[in-house]
Design a protein around this motif. Sequence first.
Motif, short mmCIF file in Angstrom:
data_model
loop_
_atom_site.label_atom_id
_atom_site.label_comp_id
_atom_site.label_asym_id
_atom_site.label_seq_id
_atom_site.Cartn_x
_atom_site.Cartn_y
_atom_site.Cartn_z
N ILE A 182 0.84 -1.20 0.00
CA ILE A 182 0.00 0.00 0.00
C ILE A 182 0.88 1.25 0.00
N ASN A 183 1.96 1.21 0.78
CA ASN A 183 2.89 2.34 0.83
C ASN A 183 3.54 2.58 -0.52
N LEU A 184 3.98 1.51 -1.18
CA LEU A 184 4.60 1.64 -2.51
C LEU A 184 3.62 2.22 -3.52
N GLU A 196 6.10 -13.66 -4.05
CA GLU A 196 5.25 -14.77 -3.64
C GLU A 196 3.84 -14.59 -4.19
N LYS A 197 3.03 -15.66 -4.09
CA LYS A 197 1.68 -15.63 -4.66
C LYS A 197 0.59 -15.43 -3.59
N ASN A 198 0.89 -15.77 -2.36
CA ASN A 198 -0.12 -15.69 -1.30
C ASN A 198 -0.14 -14.29 -0.69
N HIS A 199 -1.29 -13.62 -0.78
CA HIS A 199 -1.42 -12.26 -0.27
C HIS A 199 -2.72 -12.14 0.53
N THR A 200 -2.80 -11.11 1.35
CA THR A 200 -4.04 -10.89 2.09
C THR A 200 -5.13 -10.42 1.14
N LYS A 201 -6.37 -10.54 1.59
CA LYS A 201 -7.51 -10.09 0.79
C LYS A 201 -7.41 -8.60 0.51
N THR A 202 -6.98 -7.84 1.52
CA THR A 202 -6.83 -6.38 1.35
C THR A 202 -5.77 -6.05 0.32
N LYS A 253 -5.83 -4.62 -7.40
CA LYS A 253 -6.86 -4.47 -8.44
C LYS A 253 -7.19 -3.01 -8.67
N THR A 254 -7.31 -2.25 -7.59
CA THR A 254 -7.63 -0.83 -7.69
C THR A 254 -6.50 -0.05 -8.36
N ILE A 265 -2.13 -1.46 -12.19
CA ILE A 265 -0.80 -1.40 -12.81
C ILE A 265 -0.31 -2.83 -13.02
N PRO A 266 0.67 -3.04 -13.91
CA PRO A 266 1.21 -4.39 -14.11
C PRO A 266 1.85 -4.92 -12.82
N VAL A 267 1.53 -6.16 -12.49
CA VAL A 267 2.09 -6.82 -11.31
C VAL A 267 2.66 -8.16 -11.74
#
Length: 330
Positions: A113-115, A127-133, A139-140, A143-145
């Motif tokens: 979020i800071n970045l 990594e592939k596992n992230h929090t729902k937030t 998504k919001t 940008i390319p990830v």
Amino acid sequence: MKDKRISLQDIADLTGVTKMTISRYLRNPEQVSEKNKEKIAKVLKEINYIPNLAPQIMLGSRSRCIGIVIPSFKNHIFLEVLAGIESVTSKHHYQTIITNYNYDKKIEEEKIINLLSYNIDALVLMEKNHTKTTLQYLKTANIPVVELMDVTQQFFDIQVGFDNEQAAFDMTMQMLASGKKNIIYFNSIASARDSQRYNGYQRAMKQSGLIAKQIIPDAISSINLGKSLFNQAIEQYPDLDGIFCTNDDMAIGVLLECQKYNIAVPEQIAIAGFHGLEIGRANQQKIATVITPRFEIGKVAIELLLKRLDGEQVKNSVCLAYKIEKGQTI
């Protein structure tokens, strides 16, 4: 001139080129002729010019900055990945902001979020596992990830990596082919990639009619961790004849303990690591390992991101090759 807030007109006066050319150069030097590029670069160096990117960012222009989030600065498997990234970003005049989250998903969420608040053009995750937030913010951001280091069925946007499970399967089969039967798998921090490797090891053992066994310390891999797990394994599994470590530094720790107790390697105990780290080749007895394409992963990932930013269609999944190195320990 000492004023760091020098204007484009000041630079134009010093170089003899237009403000528009100066502005174009600051956005992307490749858009300016070689003659003007050299002239502008010379003046900027002489006056120690520091560009102010804030107006461009506020106007929605590219920041020419890519965010990179790694699990830990202590885990040196990411150094070559970062070198591969840098080989492309520097050539295309992009900056990188690197941060780490110590394998804590909540901290990763905060760092991402800071970045994103810096209006970065793209984001690199390990990594592939992230929090729902985290996923909602990604998504919001729109940008390319790119997610690196493994290739799985599910991923967010773009993935570049290799098949961890198959690599571990292949290495285990090499150990079994040498006549070993009681091979123990040494895990480290609880992560998806370590689980994939254990699955590969487990599949090879099961296919050979043998029982899979592992030790999970939930700690970052290191030489000392390898030493500690070796002593634990000898007590727990006195008939072991092989140890497969999830990282080369742990494998070196195991080898050092074997040397300390005059245990013949690979005759009594075979040892294998993972990643092909330089430390695994520094010992007189070179560690068997899976050489992973970490530099290439970083390089390919950024090439894909930059193409996507330029509006090109790119592959969203790239699986690179690994190599089994038998070394002198199996």
